[in-house]
Design a protein around this motif. Structure first.
Motif, PDB file in Angstrom:
ATOM      1  N   MET A  58      -5.730  -3.305  -8.109  1.00 48.58           N
ATOM      2  CA  MET A  58      -4.540  -3.165  -7.274  1.00 48.58           C
ATOM      3  C   MET A  58      -4.725  -2.054  -6.244  1.00 48.58           C
ATOM      4  O   MET A  58      -4.353  -2.209  -5.070  1.00 48.58           O
ATOM      5  CB  MET A  58      -3.324  -2.882  -8.150  1.00 48.58           C
ATOM      6  CG  MET A  58      -2.012  -2.767  -7.400  1.00 48.58           C
ATOM      7  SD  MET A  58      -0.623  -2.625  -8.537  1.00 48.58           S
ATOM      8  CE  MET A  58       0.710  -2.380  -7.376  1.00 48.58           C
ATOM      9  N   ASN A  59      -5.298  -0.946  -6.647  1.00 51.68           N
ATOM     10  CA  ASN A  59      -5.539   0.156  -5.707  1.00 51.68           C
ATOM     11  C   ASN A  59      -6.499  -0.256  -4.603  1.00 51.68           C
ATOM     12  O   ASN A  59      -6.361   0.165  -3.451  1.00 51.68           O
ATOM     13  CB  ASN A  59      -6.071   1.378  -6.455  1.00 51.68           C
ATOM     14  CG  ASN A  59      -5.003   2.033  -7.312  1.00 51.68           C
ATOM     15  OD1 ASN A  59      -3.816   1.954  -7.008  1.00 51.68           O
ATOM     16  ND2 ASN A  59      -5.422   2.669  -8.401  1.00 51.68           N
TER      17      ASN A  59
ATOM     18  N   LEU B 280      -4.583  -2.354  -2.117  1.00 56.76           N
ATOM     19  CA  LEU B 280      -3.694  -1.531  -1.289  1.00 56.76           C
ATOM     20  C   LEU B 280      -4.433  -0.806  -0.171  1.00 56.76           C
ATOM     21  O   LEU B 280      -3.823  -0.392   0.813  1.00 56.76           O
ATOM     22  CB  LEU B 280      -2.944  -0.521  -2.167  1.00 56.76           C
ATOM     23  CG  LEU B 280      -1.817  -1.106  -3.024  1.00 56.76           C
ATOM     24  CD1 LEU B 280      -1.320  -0.090  -4.036  1.00 56.76           C
ATOM     25  CD2 LEU B 280      -0.666  -1.587  -2.140  1.00 56.76           C
ATOM     26  N   LYS B 281      -5.735  -0.669  -0.284  1.00 58.11           N
ATOM     27  CA  LYS B 281      -6.508  -0.074   0.804  1.00 58.11           C
ATOM     28  C   LYS B 281      -6.543  -0.995   2.023  1.00 58.11           C
ATOM     29  O   LYS B 281      -6.687  -0.547   3.163  1.00 58.11           O
ATOM     30  CB  LYS B 281      -7.940   0.219   0.350  1.00 58.11           C
ATOM     31  CG  LYS B 281      -8.060   1.357  -0.656  1.00 58.11           C
ATOM     32  CD  LYS B 281      -9.518   1.593  -1.018  1.00 58.11           C
ATOM     33  CE  LYS B 281      -9.657   2.731  -2.022  1.00 58.11           C
ATOM     34  NZ  LYS B 281     -11.078   2.947  -2.399  1.00 58.11           N
TER      35      LYS B 281
ATOM     36  N   ASN C 154      -4.167  -3.664   2.370  1.00 59.92           N
ATOM     37  CA  ASN C 154      -2.815  -4.153   2.648  1.00 59.92           C
ATOM     38  C   ASN C 154      -1.839  -3.104   2.134  1.00 59.92           C
ATOM     39  O   ASN C 154      -1.648  -2.962   0.927  1.00 59.92           O
ATOM     40  CB  ASN C 154      -2.578  -5.493   1.951  1.00 59.92           C
ATOM     41  CG  ASN C 154      -1.222  -6.095   2.296  1.00 59.92           C
ATOM     42  OD1 ASN C 154      -0.353  -5.423   2.843  1.00 59.92           O
ATOM     43  ND2 ASN C 154      -1.031  -7.368   1.956  1.00 59.92           N
ATOM     44  N   ASN C 155      -1.222  -2.372   3.045  1.00 55.12           N
ATOM     45  CA  ASN C 155      -0.338  -1.279   2.637  1.00 55.12           C
ATOM     46  C   ASN C 155       1.106  -1.725   2.421  1.00 55.12           C
ATOM     47  O   ASN C 155       1.994  -0.893   2.313  1.00 55.12           O
ATOM     48  CB  ASN C 155      -0.394  -0.128   3.647  1.00 55.12           C
ATOM     49  CG  ASN C 155       0.029  -0.561   5.051  1.00 55.12           C
ATOM     50  OD1 ASN C 155       0.478  -1.679   5.240  1.00 55.12           O
ATOM     51  ND2 ASN C 155      -0.150   0.327   6.016  1.00 55.12           N
ATOM     52  N   ASP C 156       1.329  -3.036   2.371  1.00 57.76           N
ATOM     53  CA  ASP C 156       2.655  -3.558   2.050  1.00 57.76           C
ATOM     54  C   ASP C 156       2.820  -3.500   0.531  1.00 57.76           C
ATOM     55  O   ASP C 156       2.535  -4.457  -0.194  1.00 57.76           O
ATOM     56  CB  ASP C 156       2.798  -4.985   2.573  1.00 57.76           C
ATOM     57  CG  ASP C 156       4.212  -5.538   2.399  1.00 57.76           C
ATOM     58  OD1 ASP C 156       4.995  -4.940   1.636  1.00 57.76           O
ATOM     59  OD2 ASP C 156       4.523  -6.569   3.023  1.00 57.76           O
ATOM     60  N   THR C 157       3.273  -2.362   0.029  1.00 51.83           N
ATOM     61  CA  THR C 157       3.333  -2.160  -1.419  1.00 51.83           C
ATOM     62  C   THR C 157       4.301  -3.128  -2.096  1.00 51.83           C
ATOM     63  O   THR C 157       4.089  -3.521  -3.250  1.00 51.83           O
ATOM     64  CB  THR C 157       3.744  -0.710  -1.746  1.00 51.83           C
ATOM     65  OG1 THR C 157       4.979  -0.416  -1.104  1.00 51.83           O
ATOM     66  CG2 THR C 157       2.679   0.266  -1.283  1.00 51.83           C
TER      67      THR C 157
ATOM     68  N   VAL D 276       2.408  -6.458  -2.464  1.00 48.94           N
ATOM     69  CA  VAL D 276       1.314  -6.319  -3.434  1.00 48.94           C
ATOM     70  C   VAL D 276       1.874  -6.205  -4.850  1.00 48.94           C
ATOM     71  O   VAL D 276       1.380  -6.853  -5.786  1.00 48.94           O
ATOM     72  CB  VAL D 276       0.429  -5.112  -3.080  1.00 48.94           C
ATOM     73  CG1 VAL D 276      -0.591  -4.861  -4.193  1.00 48.94           C
ATOM     74  CG2 VAL D 276      -0.286  -5.352  -1.753  1.00 48.94           C
ATOM     75  N   ASN D 277       2.915  -5.390  -5.020  1.00 54.33           N
ATOM     76  CA  ASN D 277       3.522  -5.262  -6.349  1.00 54.33           C
ATOM     77  C   ASN D 277       4.090  -6.588  -6.837  1.00 54.33           C
ATOM     78  O   ASN D 277       3.969  -6.936  -8.011  1.00 54.33           O
ATOM     79  CB  ASN D 277       4.630  -4.205  -6.326  1.00 54.33           C
ATOM     80  CG  ASN D 277       4.083  -2.793  -6.449  1.00 54.33           C
ATOM     81  OD1 ASN D 277       3.186  -2.543  -7.234  1.00 54.33           O
ATOM     82  ND2 ASN D 277       4.616  -1.876  -5.667  1.00 54.33           N
TER      83      ASN D 277
END
Length: 221
Positions: free
Chosen positions: A9-10, A13-14, A16-19, A22-23
Protein backbone atom coordinates in the motif's frame (compact mmCIF):
# COMPACT_ATOMS: atom_id res chain seq x y z
CA UNK A 1 11.27 -10.18 -1.75
CA UNK A 2 8.25 -10.95 0.41
CA UNK A 3 6.44 -7.81 1.60
CA UNK A 4 3.40 -7.09 3.72
CA UNK A 5 0.13 -5.61 2.49
CA UNK A 6 1.10 -2.38 4.26
CA UNK A 7 4.38 -2.28 2.31
CA UNK A 8 2.45 -2.77 -0.92
CA UNK A 9 0.00 0.00 0.00
CA UNK A 10 2.82 2.43 0.81
CA UNK A 11 4.40 1.70 -2.56
CA UNK A 12 1.09 2.40 -4.33
CA UNK A 13 0.75 5.70 -2.47
CA UNK A 14 4.08 6.83 -3.92
CA UNK A 15 2.47 6.76 -7.37
CA UNK A 16 -1.08 7.74 -6.42
CA UNK A 17 -1.52 10.21 -3.58
CA UNK A 18 -5.31 9.89 -3.58
CA UNK A 19 -5.41 8.25 -0.16
CA UNK A 20 -9.23 7.94 -0.18
CA UNK A 21 -9.22 5.91 -3.41
CA UNK A 22 -6.24 3.79 -2.37
CA UNK A 23 -7.74 3.04 1.05
CA UNK A 24 -11.06 2.14 -0.55
CA UNK A 25 -9.33 -0.24 -2.94
CA UNK A 26 -7.35 -1.98 -0.18
CA UNK A 27 -10.39 -2.17 2.09
CA UNK A 28 -12.37 -3.98 -0.62
CA UNK A 29 -9.76 -6.12 -2.31
CA UNK A 30 -7.08 -6.84 0.30
CA UNK A 31 -8.63 -6.59 3.77
CA UNK A 32 -12.18 -7.87 3.17
CA UNK A 33 -13.36 -11.46 2.94
CA UNK A 34 -14.74 -12.85 -0.30
CA UNK A 35 -15.33 -11.32 -3.71
CA UNK A 36 -18.41 -10.03 -5.61
CA UNK A 37 -21.28 -12.41 -6.31
CA UNK A 38 -23.42 -10.90 -9.08
CA UNK A 39 -27.04 -11.23 -10.18
CA UNK A 40 -27.70 -10.13 -13.77
CA UNK A 41 -30.84 -9.09 -15.62
CA UNK A 42 -30.79 -8.92 -19.40
CA UNK A 43 -33.51 -6.49 -20.47
CA UNK A 44 -35.32 -7.44 -23.67
CA UNK A 45 -35.61 -4.93 -26.47
CA UNK A 46 -38.93 -3.10 -26.61
CA UNK A 47 -38.75 -2.35 -30.34
CA UNK A 48 -40.16 -5.67 -31.52
CA UNK A 49 -36.83 -7.39 -32.21
CA UNK A 50 -37.29 -10.60 -30.25
CA UNK A 51 -33.67 -11.69 -30.22
CA UNK A 52 -32.14 -8.41 -29.02
CA UNK A 53 -31.54 -6.84 -25.64
CA UNK A 54 -31.37 -3.18 -24.70
CA UNK A 55 -29.83 -3.11 -21.23
CA UNK A 56 -28.05 -5.04 -18.48
CA UNK A 57 -28.83 -4.70 -14.78
CA UNK A 58 -26.12 -5.80 -12.33
CA UNK A 59 -26.26 -6.08 -8.56
CA UNK A 60 -24.13 -7.62 -5.81
CA UNK A 61 -25.75 -10.48 -3.92
CA UNK A 62 -23.00 -11.35 -1.46
CA UNK A 63 -23.21 -13.18 1.86
CA UNK A 64 -24.09 -10.62 4.53
CA UNK A 65 -20.80 -11.15 6.35
CA UNK A 66 -18.89 -10.03 3.22
CA UNK A 67 -20.73 -6.75 2.72
CA UNK A 68 -20.51 -5.05 -0.68
CA UNK A 69 -17.47 -4.19 -2.78
CA UNK A 70 -16.56 -0.98 -4.57
CA UNK A 71 -14.40 -0.30 -7.64
CA UNK A 72 -15.35 -3.51 -9.45
CA UNK A 73 -14.28 -3.73 -13.09
CA UNK A 74 -16.70 -5.77 -15.22
CA UNK A 75 -15.10 -6.79 -18.54
CA UNK A 76 -17.69 -7.74 -21.12
CA UNK A 77 -18.07 -8.34 -24.83
CA UNK A 78 -21.26 -7.29 -26.61
CA UNK A 79 -22.31 -9.03 -29.82
CA UNK A 80 -23.93 -6.46 -32.11
CA UNK A 81 -24.85 -7.54 -35.65
CA UNK A 82 -22.23 -10.32 -35.57
CA UNK A 83 -19.51 -7.94 -34.39
CA UNK A 84 -17.80 -8.33 -31.02
CA UNK A 85 -17.27 -5.13 -29.02
CA UNK A 86 -15.07 -5.37 -25.92
CA UNK A 87 -15.41 -2.91 -23.07
CA UNK A 88 -15.02 -2.59 -19.32
CA UNK A 89 -17.63 -1.02 -17.05
CA UNK A 90 -16.81 0.02 -13.49
CA UNK A 91 -19.08 -0.39 -10.51
CA UNK A 92 -17.52 2.45 -8.54
CA UNK A 93 -19.77 2.56 -5.50
CA UNK A 94 -20.45 -0.27 -3.10
CA UNK A 95 -24.18 -1.00 -3.29
CA UNK A 96 -26.51 -3.98 -3.30
CA UNK A 97 -28.93 -2.19 -5.66
CA UNK A 98 -29.22 -2.89 -9.36
CA UNK A 99 -26.94 -0.72 -11.50
CA UNK A 100 -27.80 -0.32 -15.18
CA UNK A 101 -25.32 -0.58 -18.02
CA UNK A 102 -27.13 2.15 -19.98
CA UNK A 103 -26.63 4.61 -17.10
CA UNK A 104 -22.93 3.81 -16.81
CA UNK A 105 -22.28 4.49 -20.50
CA UNK A 106 -24.72 7.42 -20.74
CA UNK A 107 -27.15 5.91 -23.26
CA UNK A 108 -30.89 5.28 -23.04
CA UNK A 109 -30.35 1.86 -24.55
CA UNK A 110 -27.92 -0.06 -26.72
CA UNK A 111 -29.30 -2.92 -28.80
CA UNK A 112 -27.18 -6.07 -28.70
CA UNK A 113 -27.63 -9.75 -29.54
CA UNK A 114 -25.87 -11.29 -26.54
CA UNK A 115 -23.11 -10.54 -24.04
CA UNK A 116 -20.12 -12.41 -22.63
CA UNK A 117 -18.60 -11.54 -19.25
CA UNK A 118 -14.89 -11.67 -18.41
CA UNK A 119 -14.30 -11.84 -22.12
CA UNK A 120 -12.16 -9.92 -24.59
CA UNK A 121 -8.56 -8.73 -24.51
CA UNK A 122 -8.80 -6.06 -21.82
CA UNK A 123 -8.54 -7.65 -18.37
CA UNK A 124 -10.00 -10.31 -16.11
CA UNK A 125 -11.86 -9.50 -12.92
CA UNK A 126 -12.64 -11.50 -9.78
CA UNK A 127 -16.39 -12.10 -9.51
CA UNK A 128 -18.91 -14.90 -9.78
CA UNK A 129 -22.23 -14.69 -11.61
CA UNK A 130 -24.90 -16.28 -9.42
CA UNK A 131 -27.87 -15.89 -11.76
CA UNK A 132 -28.90 -14.45 -15.12
CA UNK A 133 -32.54 -13.58 -15.77
CA UNK A 134 -34.19 -12.24 -18.91
CA UNK A 135 -36.80 -9.59 -18.15
CA UNK A 136 -39.17 -7.33 -20.05
CA UNK A 137 -38.48 -3.59 -20.18
CA UNK A 138 -41.81 -2.77 -18.53
CA UNK A 139 -40.64 -4.60 -15.40
CA UNK A 140 -37.63 -2.28 -15.12
CA UNK A 141 -38.82 1.26 -15.57
CA UNK A 142 -42.02 3.18 -15.58
CA UNK A 143 -42.35 6.16 -17.89
CA UNK A 144 -41.54 9.58 -16.51
CA UNK A 145 -45.13 10.66 -17.21
CA UNK A 146 -46.37 8.15 -14.63
CA UNK A 147 -44.59 10.03 -11.84
CA UNK A 148 -44.18 13.63 -10.85
CA UNK A 149 -42.49 15.21 -7.86
CA UNK A 150 -41.84 18.59 -6.33
CA UNK A 151 -39.74 19.88 -3.45
CA UNK A 152 -40.97 22.53 -1.03
CA UNK A 153 -39.47 23.47 2.35
CA UNK A 154 -37.30 20.34 2.18
CA UNK A 155 -40.36 18.08 1.82
CA UNK A 156 -40.10 15.88 -1.27
CA UNK A 157 -43.58 14.96 -2.56
CA UNK A 158 -43.83 12.14 -5.10
CA UNK A 159 -47.07 11.32 -6.91
CA UNK A 160 -47.85 8.31 -9.06
CA UNK A 161 -51.19 6.98 -10.25
CA UNK A 162 -51.09 3.24 -10.45
CA UNK A 163 -49.60 1.12 -7.69
CA UNK A 164 -50.23 0.78 -3.98
CA UNK A 165 -47.27 -1.33 -2.95
CA UNK A 166 -44.13 -1.19 -0.85
CA UNK A 167 -41.04 0.32 -2.45
CA UNK A 168 -37.68 1.71 -1.39
CA UNK A 169 -36.40 5.18 -2.21
CA UNK A 170 -32.62 5.64 -2.23
CA UNK A 171 -31.05 9.11 -2.25
CA UNK A 172 -27.45 9.62 -3.45
CA UNK A 173 -25.29 12.72 -3.17
CA UNK A 174 -23.26 14.22 -6.00
CA UNK A 175 -20.38 11.79 -5.29
CA UNK A 176 -22.69 8.81 -5.71
CA UNK A 177 -22.68 7.99 -2.00
CA UNK A 178 -25.86 6.85 -0.30
CA UNK A 179 -27.30 9.77 1.67
CA UNK A 180 -30.58 8.22 2.77
CA UNK A 181 -33.08 5.45 2.14
CA UNK A 182 -36.80 5.23 2.87
CA UNK A 183 -39.05 2.19 2.80
CA UNK A 184 -42.48 3.45 1.81
CA UNK A 185 -45.89 2.21 0.78
CA UNK A 186 -47.20 4.21 -2.14
CA UNK A 187 -50.74 5.40 -1.75
CA UNK A 188 -50.88 7.77 -4.71
CA UNK A 189 -48.78 10.38 -2.86
CA UNK A 190 -45.85 10.15 -0.44
CA UNK A 191 -44.03 12.92 1.39
CA UNK A 192 -40.41 12.62 2.52
CA UNK A 193 -38.89 14.96 5.09
CA UNK A 194 -35.38 15.77 3.81
CA UNK A 195 -34.30 18.13 6.58
CA UNK A 196 -31.50 15.70 7.43
CA UNK A 197 -29.77 16.44 4.10
CA UNK A 198 -27.31 19.28 3.65
CA UNK A 199 -27.58 21.72 0.75
CA UNK A 200 -26.52 20.27 -2.57
CA UNK A 201 -27.39 18.22 -5.64
CA UNK A 202 -28.95 14.75 -5.21
CA UNK A 203 -30.20 11.83 -7.27
CA UNK A 204 -32.95 9.51 -6.11
CA UNK A 205 -34.20 6.17 -7.37
CA UNK A 206 -37.29 4.13 -6.52
CA UNK A 207 -36.97 0.35 -6.44
CA UNK A 208 -39.89 -2.07 -6.31
CA UNK A 209 -39.07 -5.77 -5.84
CA UNK A 210 -35.47 -5.00 -6.76
CA UNK A 211 -36.41 -3.33 -10.06
CA UNK A 212 -35.91 0.32 -10.91
CA UNK A 213 -39.26 2.04 -11.47
CA UNK A 214 -38.25 5.71 -11.35
CA UNK A 215 -35.23 7.98 -11.05
CA UNK A 216 -34.75 11.74 -10.97
CA UNK A 217 -32.69 14.61 -9.51
CA UNK A 218 -33.29 17.46 -7.12
CA UNK A 219 -31.39 20.33 -5.50
CA UNK A 220 -31.63 21.42 -1.87
CA UNK A 221 -30.73 25.07 -1.31
Amino acid sequence: KNVSSADFMNMVLKYNNDTVAVNRFFDSWINKTGYPQLDLHLVKSNNGEKTKYQDIAIRQNNPKSWGVFSQIPIPLSLVINNKLIDTVIWLEQGTADFIYFSELIGKDKLLFDTVYFNSGNTLRSLFTINSINIINPNSVSATLDDFNFFLSDRILTIKQPYFDEEATIYIYNVLGRLAGNHKVKFNKVINLDLNYLSSGFYNFVILKNGNLVYKNKFIIN
